[in-house]
Design a protein around this motif. Structure first.
Motif, short mmCIF file in Angstrom:
data_model
loop_
_atom_site.label_atom_id
_atom_site.label_comp_id
_atom_site.label_asym_id
_atom_site.label_seq_id
_atom_site.Cartn_x
_atom_site.Cartn_y
_atom_site.Cartn_z
N LEU A 155 0.87 -1.18 0.00
CA LEU A 155 0.00 0.00 0.00
C LEU A 155 0.90 1.23 0.00
CD1 LEU A 155 -2.54 -1.10 2.79
CD2 LEU A 155 -2.90 -1.19 0.31
N LEU B 209 -2.37 5.33 -3.05
CA LEU B 209 -3.65 5.41 -2.35
C LEU B 209 -4.32 6.77 -2.58
CD1 LEU B 209 -2.69 3.74 1.05
CD2 LEU B 209 -4.15 2.77 -0.73
N ILE C 203 -8.56 5.58 -3.07
CA ILE C 203 -9.35 5.64 -1.84
C ILE C 203 -9.12 6.93 -1.06
CG2 ILE C 203 -7.61 4.43 -0.44
CD1 ILE C 203 -11.42 4.00 -0.13
N ARG D 77 -7.30 5.42 7.39
CA ARG D 77 -7.83 4.58 6.32
C ARG D 77 -6.82 3.50 5.91
NH1 ARG D 77 -10.54 8.82 1.97
NH2 ARG D 77 -11.85 9.97 3.45
N THR D 78 -5.58 3.91 5.77
CA THR D 78 -4.55 2.96 5.35
C THR D 78 -4.38 1.85 6.39
OG1 THR D 78 -3.38 4.76 4.20
CG2 THR D 78 -2.15 2.73 4.62
N GLU E 114 -6.63 0.78 8.50
CA GLU E 114 -7.82 -0.07 8.48
C GLU E 114 -7.79 -1.03 7.28
OE1 GLU E 114 -10.06 -0.57 10.64
OE2 GLU E 114 -10.30 1.21 11.90
N ILE E 115 -7.35 -0.52 6.12
CA ILE E 115 -7.22 -1.37 4.93
C ILE E 115 -6.17 -2.46 5.21
CG2 ILE E 115 -6.46 -1.46 2.52
CD1 ILE E 115 -7.56 1.44 2.27
#
Length: 209
Positions: free
Chosen positions: A65, A70, A74, A91-92, A94-95
């Motif tokens: 990632l 990103l 997203i 967000r990163t 959680e992904i």
């Protein structure tokens, strides 16, 4: 309607019949988050991509990632304010947690300048699942490298809120690994991290053939 930051109280977590441990067993290795942090130009993307290639060659299910990538998808609605950087990291993380739950070794390469936000990211994971790699490099050296031409734009006033220039970067207090790219080559950096994964984290069980 829920006005809090957490999930709606009417939303119930659905437990999967397949556990993370089941996926790890099928894959033949543990799943972890390897979080690369450092200044722009320090070498995060280069080293994480090289590590991804090395792990892939060893039959490890791995995915990278990258922070810039990103922001093409997203996270494309986020700016570089402190608040949006916080959301970018959330967000990163959680992904990445989903990848780890899927039994995959996930690498995240983001500047992630604030210690508090990196600690919040770590808190999402179980013990020994979050490995912080501080890609250390002085702002002077990063500016000399300037692989994306960003520092030149900053000096011309074309970019604002740039980490290391007009926004602070807080060095990690207790990273698992420190990679000083003014001293280590890409190959040596990858070897240092890979050795940690195989000899300290034991991402491949000793019983694997």
């Amino acid at each position: 309607m829920n006005n809090n930051d957490g999930p709606d109280t009417n939303i119930i977590w659905h437990r999967s019949s397949i556990r993370k441990e089941d996926r790890q067993k099928q894959n033949g290795h543990k799943s972890v988050m390897i979080w690369f942090t450092g200044l722009s130009g320090s070498g995060k993307s280069t080293i994480s991509n090289a590590l991804q290639h090395e792990l892939f060659k060893k039959k490890i299910n791995v995915y990278l990632l990258d922070g810039d990538n990103l922001r093409h998808g997203i996270n494309r609605n986020l700016t570089f304010t402190a608040k949006d950087r916080q959301e970018n990291i959330r967000r990163t993380a959680e992904i990445g947690k989903l990848f780890v739950d899927a039994g995959i070794v996930v690498l995240a390469a983001l500047i992630s300048p604030f210690e508090k936000e990196r600690l919040n990211a770590r808190a999402l994971y179980e013990p020994n699942e979050f490995i912080e790699v501080y890609v250390k490099c002085s702002i002077k050296e990063c500016e000399m490298r300037d692989p994306k031409g960003l520092y030149k734009k900053v000096r011309k006033g074309e970019i604002k809120q740039f980490t290391g220039i007009d926004q602070p970067y807080e060095e990690p207090q207790n990273p698992e690994i420190i990679i000083d790219t003014t001293k280590l080559s890409i190959e040596d950096s990858v070897k240092t991290i890979a050795d940690y994964l195989f000899n300290k984290v034991h991402i491949i069980p000793n019983t694997r053939e």
